[in-house]
Design an enzyme around this catalytic site. Structure first.
Site, short mmCIF file in Angstrom:
data_model
loop_
_atom_site.label_atom_id
_atom_site.label_comp_id
_atom_site.label_asym_id
_atom_site.label_seq_id
_atom_site.Cartn_x
_atom_site.Cartn_y
_atom_site.Cartn_z
N ASP A 98 0.87 -1.38 0.04
CA ASP A 98 0.09 -0.10 0.20
C ASP A 98 0.80 1.28 -0.21
OD1 ASP A 98 -2.76 1.53 0.35
OD2 ASP A 98 -1.50 1.98 2.18
N ASP A 101 4.74 0.60 4.09
CA ASP A 101 4.89 -0.53 4.92
C ASP A 101 4.73 -1.71 4.20
OD1 ASP A 101 2.11 -0.11 4.27
OD2 ASP A 101 1.68 0.81 6.00
N TYR A 254 -8.08 3.23 6.26
CA TYR A 254 -9.25 3.23 5.16
C TYR A 254 -10.39 3.01 5.66
CZ TYR A 254 -5.09 3.58 2.53
OH TYR A 254 -3.52 4.03 2.03
N GLU A 483 4.76 10.62 3.73
CA GLU A 483 4.42 9.35 3.07
C GLU A 483 4.18 9.39 1.66
OE1 GLU A 483 3.66 6.04 3.85
OE2 GLU A 483 1.97 6.80 5.23
#
Length: 810
Positions: A98, A101, A254, A483
């Site tokens: 994703d 990670d 999410y 991120e």
């Protein structure tokens, strides 16, 4: 050669001044908060959009989970989520990780595959013309094949990853290739947990992506395309029948808030794939009556933006394209106006320097997604309205320019492009961290010696972006800024397809560059644990710091060489030598247990006076780059002679000071200190020398355990003169001081660092930014053959600014 996202400098003198400042400080951001120089940008950036797309696709290849396909081009990635027999163990193989990670979410895999597919469907000819069609299709299909397998009857696989207990995935930093070994240490098994969810959002996005897959592959791969379409229809029926959201394990990260938008989005794609009017009819009868509206208004919702949680505007745009209905065309105009100059008294927030800023999580992502909607709308529903098409195209380019560096920080948020990127990226595999300590990554330095250098360049990743004030915090821990994620890159990647269509572009022929290790992947550290007139005792760490790729190896050993000449001169035989193991990290029978043996005669010494002790591990795979205790294996061992023989003391017959491997063991008393690293204690994998050197001068070849056989030919040290007319390395790249395959400002900075602080940055230095021998040779570009000087730094800078056309400078 370099990322074509180059900021336009006004004066070379100003640039060299900034470069000189940078030589004494690290590139912390934002500059005004950390004292780093900011290079001023002009009002525009020059972008090779084909290069940008090429690198964006590279990012998706970095994110691949499982057994990698042959076409994966990332030299530093290898298979992941496989057990010790090489078998892939995730309940669904493949797919994309994703973010930084190792979770896999069907939701974001489906969303990202769908947006990428849309980019190719809309601009196929432009992508193919740029020579990127095959790699683009490969990457889309990688995501589609994962989505295809998610089916679990009336549910789908939701999350794969260690979301139970302490959440190993989020709490542990290591590379994807070795992550499953950490999971095994913590949980005792080789299979990651997963859940099944009845979630209309996720299943509808799966339906949309597979319908798009049919459109893309129906001509070239008809059987596979037919399977995609059949599964798309099944998924759509399930999503439409559930009409609810169930988030499962992904809920903390999410949490889809509606299903109507996603079902309408999928219905439009199924209509486009099949021509079946019933899908549009369902939009009219079932979805449009529930289409969201603005608060306290009957107006259809035109605020917010396209993302994994809200496909409202994408569904509306597709419906407008498919039906041509004016009210939906007008609605899209209202939405884009909200993002541009404002509509209905509402306007998205803007940073002071021009980014349309929706929220703090993935600010660049949200803007890029709306850029994608704007580009498609301009080329479809507004193609006959020159004024609107021009307005939305101009807005879209301005937002992309911001991401490529036209901002007050002069910061290019697309990694591996431009002259200045964020340096602290929230991405485990890219970091190559071996000890699970990540807080200092990308920073100037660590007071405690933790790793700060990233192993790899994450080309093409779109970093989260600035805060509402346009400020950027360059910290791994502040991942709302740092991120990267597959959904962050989705709209951006599709937008690059549109920009190629408008502007053309040329892909890089030698991309991606093959990375060479920037640190020693295998090493031995040793300190003196005790000594006496008759013995030497050593405490040593065998270390695994691999990152090209991260890996484990089973057959690992190292050797401690010593000289017995004084023993022989005293009239004793080598038979009185004793080599024995003392305390160590693992117990006998455990993988990491080290068997200590010897002495063995070293045949490389013609005098016959050199012997060695060997430490050979039961199974070296226990030495893995996954944590502070796992990345090294401690063994204590002793080499000794008797204190006396037949009542006569042996004093004087043992002298370690002339031993080959003893050199350096007294440099420090801490194995955590890099001064303990001892290249005179060579390490072997499968009998191949991978660290250090032997007494006869045989030196390790980096990557030898992967089949590498040759060391680069050393170049001249700073200040020395190579032989006239010779090239230090047939692969020399003039100006590339840091040997990363590009010539950028940081190469000139490194030259100045070497000159200003040669003890820290000279050839074979130990600092993360040290220059290698090849880097020094690459840097000798002014009056080639005189060694590196300040003029070489200036020549590199002139080359970057295109004031000279080639290096070395004539």
């Amino acid at each position: 050669m370099r990322g074509v996202c180059n900021l336009k400098f006004k004066k070379i003198t100003a640039a060299v001044s900034a470069m000189a400042m940078a030589a004494g400080m690290a590139a912390y951001l934002p500059a005004e908060k950390a004292g780093s120089p900011v290079i001023s940008a002009s009002a525009a950036v020059d972008v090779n959009y084909a290069e940008a797309l090429q690198k964006a696709l590279f990012f998706y290849e970095v994110q691949q989970s499982g057994v990698l396909p042959e076409w994966n081009s990332v030299s530093w990635r290898a298979d992941s989520m496989v057990d010790e027999d090489g078998k892939e163990t995730d309940v669904i193989p493949g797919g994309w990780f994703d973010a930084g990670d190792h979770f896999k979410f069907t939701l974001t895999n489906a969303y990202s595959a769908s947006v990428l597919a849309w980019g190719y469907i809309q601009y196929k000819d432009a992508v193919d013309k740029a020579g990127l069609g095959e790699v683009y299709r490969n990457n889309v299909q990688w995501g589609l094949d994962y989505v295809m397998q998610a089916d679990r009857g009336d549910k789908v696989i939701g999350t794969i990853g260690d979301f139970t207990g302490g959440s190993t995935d989020h709490n542990i930093w290591c590379s994807a290739e070795v992550y499953l070994r950490k999971h095994h240490l913590n949980n005792g098994d080789w299979e990651r947990p997963y859940d099944e969810i009845a979630d209309s959002t996720t299943i509808a996005l799966c339906a949309a992506a597979l319908a798009q897959g049919y459109i893309i592959f129906k001509d070239d791969q008809p059987d596979k395309a037919a399977a995609y379409l059949a599964q798309a229809k099944k998924y759509f029926e399930i999503a439409d029948s559930i009409r609810d959201n169930e988030n499962g394990a992904m809920g903390t990260m999410y949490n889809p808030s509606s299903w109507v938008d996603d079902c309408m989005y999928a219905a439009n794609w199924l209509y486009m794939a099949t021509g079946d009017e019933s899908y549009l009819k369902k939009c009219e009868t079932d979805y449009i009556p529930q289409f969201p509206t603005e608060s306290q208004s009957t107006d259809w919702k035109y605020t917010w933006g396209f993302c994994w949680d809200d496909t409202t505007q994408a569904a509306a745009l597709l419906y407008a394209i498919n039906t041509g209905k004016q009210e939906w065309i007008d609605h899209i105009s209202h939405h884009l106006d909200y993002w541009d100059e404002g509509y209905g008294g509402k306007r998205v927030t803007y940073t002071p320097d021009g980014l349309a800023w929706l929220m703090n999580w993935g600010a660049n992502r949200h803007s890029a997604n709306t850029v994608w909607i704007a580009k498609v709308a301009a080329d479809t529903i507004f193609k006959d309205n020159a004024s609107l098409a021009s307005k939305y195209n101009d807005w879209a380019k301005g937002q992309l320019d911001y991401m490529f560096g036209d901002n007050d920080l002069g910061l290019c948020y697309v990694l591996g492009m431009g002259d200045k990127n964020p340096t602290a990226i929230h991405h485990r595999t890219t970091s190559g961290v071996h000890d699970d300590h990540w807080n200092d990554l990308g920073q100037e330095g660590s007071n405690e010696g933790w790793q700060t250098e990233y192993a790899h360049t994450l080309y093409g990743a779109l970093v989260g972006g600035p805060n509402q004030s346009g400020e950027y915090t360059n910290s791994v821990a502040q991942y709302e800024y740092s991120e990267v994620a597959i959904d962050y890159n989705a709209g951006f990647t599709a937008a690059m397809c549109a920009m190629i269509d408008d502007n053309g572009g040329t892909k890089l022929e030698n991309f991606p560059p093959k990375e060479a290790p920037t640190w020693d992947e295998w090493k031995v550290g040793a300190v003196l644990n005790g000594k006496g007139d008759s013995y030497t005792e050593i405490k040593a760490w065998a270390m695994n710091h691999t990152a090209w790729p991260a890996r484990v190896q089973k057959d690992i050993s190292y050797r401690y060489f010593f000289d017995v000449s004084e023993l022989l001169e005293a009239g004793y035989s080598v038979d009185i030598l004793k080599v024995e193991g003392k305390s160590q990290q693992y117990k006998e029978g455990e993988q990491g247990y080290g068997t200590v043996s010897g002495p063995y005669k070293y045949e490389g010494d013609p005098s016959g006076n050199t012997y060695y002790a060997e430490v050979k591990f039961e199974d070296g795979r226990a030495i893995q780059p996954t944590g502070q205790s796992e990345h090294r294996d401690e063994v204590q061992f002793r080499v000794s002679i008797p204190d006396a023989i037949d009542g006569t003391p042996t004093k004087g017959a043992w002298d370690p000071t002339n031993d080959f491997s003893y050199e350096g063991v007294t440099a420090t008393d801490s194995l955590k200190d890099p001064a303990s690293y001892n290249k005179h204690i060579p390490m072997y994998i499968n009998g191949i020398l991978v660290w250090g050197e032997e007494p006869d001068g045989t030196k390790a070849v980096p990557g030898a355990d992967l089949g590498a056989t040759d060391n680069p030919t050393p170049g001249p040290e700073p200040g020395t003169t190579p032989d006239p007319g010779t090239t230090p390395n047939p692969d020399v790249m003039w100006g590339d001081a840091n040997c990363d395959g590009e010539v950028l400002l940081n190469d000139a900075v490194l030259v100045l660092q070497v000159l200003g602080n040669p003890d820290a940055y000279g050839v074979d230095g130990s600092e993360p930014s040290h220059i290698t021998a090849q880097g020094a040779a690459n840097s000798d570009v002014y009056e080639n053959g005189t060694g590196i000087t300040n003029m070489d730094a200036l020549s590199i800078q002139k080359y970057i600014l295109k004031l000279v056309t080639e290096l070395p400078e004539k």
